[in-house]
Design an enzyme around this catalytic site. Structure first.
Site, short mmCIF file in Angstrom:
data_model
loop_
_atom_site.label_atom_id
_atom_site.label_comp_id
_atom_site.label_asym_id
_atom_site.label_seq_id
_atom_site.Cartn_x
_atom_site.Cartn_y
_atom_site.Cartn_z
N PRO A 131 0.87 -1.20 0.04
CG PRO A 131 -0.78 -1.68 1.41
CD PRO A 131 0.39 -1.94 1.19
CE1 TYR A 132 6.13 5.37 2.30
CE2 TYR A 132 7.30 3.71 0.87
CZ TYR A 132 7.40 5.11 1.66
OH TYR A 132 8.12 5.94 1.51
CE1 TYR A 133 8.78 1.31 -1.81
CE2 TYR A 133 8.24 -0.89 -1.11
CZ TYR A 133 9.15 0.19 -1.11
OH TYR A 133 10.47 -0.08 -0.57
#
Length: 202
Positions: free
Chosen positions: A113-115
């Site tokens: 989700p961060y990337y």
């Protein structure tokens, strides 16, 4: 970053901070601050940054928050900031993203989700028509000295870490540099002076 910028010639930084208690630190280094949240409306953010010449977006939700905050800050907060810059006619925008955000094969399940958030924020900036530069550092460390860096197109050629101070100095170096407009710099600690690494890459 704010302290380095305040000490450098030609910059008058203002910190965009979320909590009132953070003001004391910025007051201590003589940097004005605006207390506002990236979770506020786009109109509120637009009003907060009105009158500035450039935006440096280096916010992140942090490793201790859930996926919802990652989306709220790293993606939606970035998009609102980009749109607020456009509304105010602020053409210069420097984004601090993340190395490997364009390489799905590298992502672990927990970091996915961060990337994705970082990748989509970068794409929104690229589409915006602003004079952008995107810095994509690897894992950040807290060394006081920036040291030397490497900049690559292929993040697999990078080392594993980079001091935050090196990223801050890179921001200061590219901010007034028109040759860095429209460029994406994947970066880590390395063997070149920051100015040299940027000049050779852009």
């Amino acid at each position: 970053m704010a302290q380095q910028m305040s000490e450098a010639e030609g910059f008058e930084p203002t910190a965009f901070i979320r909590k009132e208690e953070q003001k004391d630190y910025f007051d201590s280094i003589n940097v004005p601050s605006i207390v506002e949240s990236l979770e506020s409306t786009e109109e509120t953010i637009s009003g907060a940054i009105k009158g500035f010449d450039a935006v440096v977006f280096s916010a992140g939700s942090g490793g201790s928050t859930g996926y919802d905050k990652t989306i709220e800050i790293d993606l939606y907060g970035a998009v609102k900031s980009i749109n607020a810059a456009k509304t105010n006619g602020i053409k210069r925008f420097v984004m601090v993203g993340a190395a490997f955000s364009d390489v799905p094969a590298y992502w672990s399940d927990t970091m996915k989700p961060y990337y994705i958030a970082k990748q989509l924020a970068d794409k929104e900036l690229i589409r915006s028509g602003l004079d952008y530069t995107i810095l994509r550092p690897v894992k950040l460390t807290d060394e006081d000295e920036p040291g030397k860096i490497t900049i690559e197109s292929d993040p697999y050629q990078l080392n594993k870490e980079i001091p935050r101070s090196a990223v801050a100095k890179t921001v200061l170096t590219v901010l007034p540099d028109e040759s860095s407009y429209g460029k994406i710099l994947e970066m880590s600690e390395g063997n070149k002076e920051i100015e040299t690494a940027i000049k050779e890459f852009v």
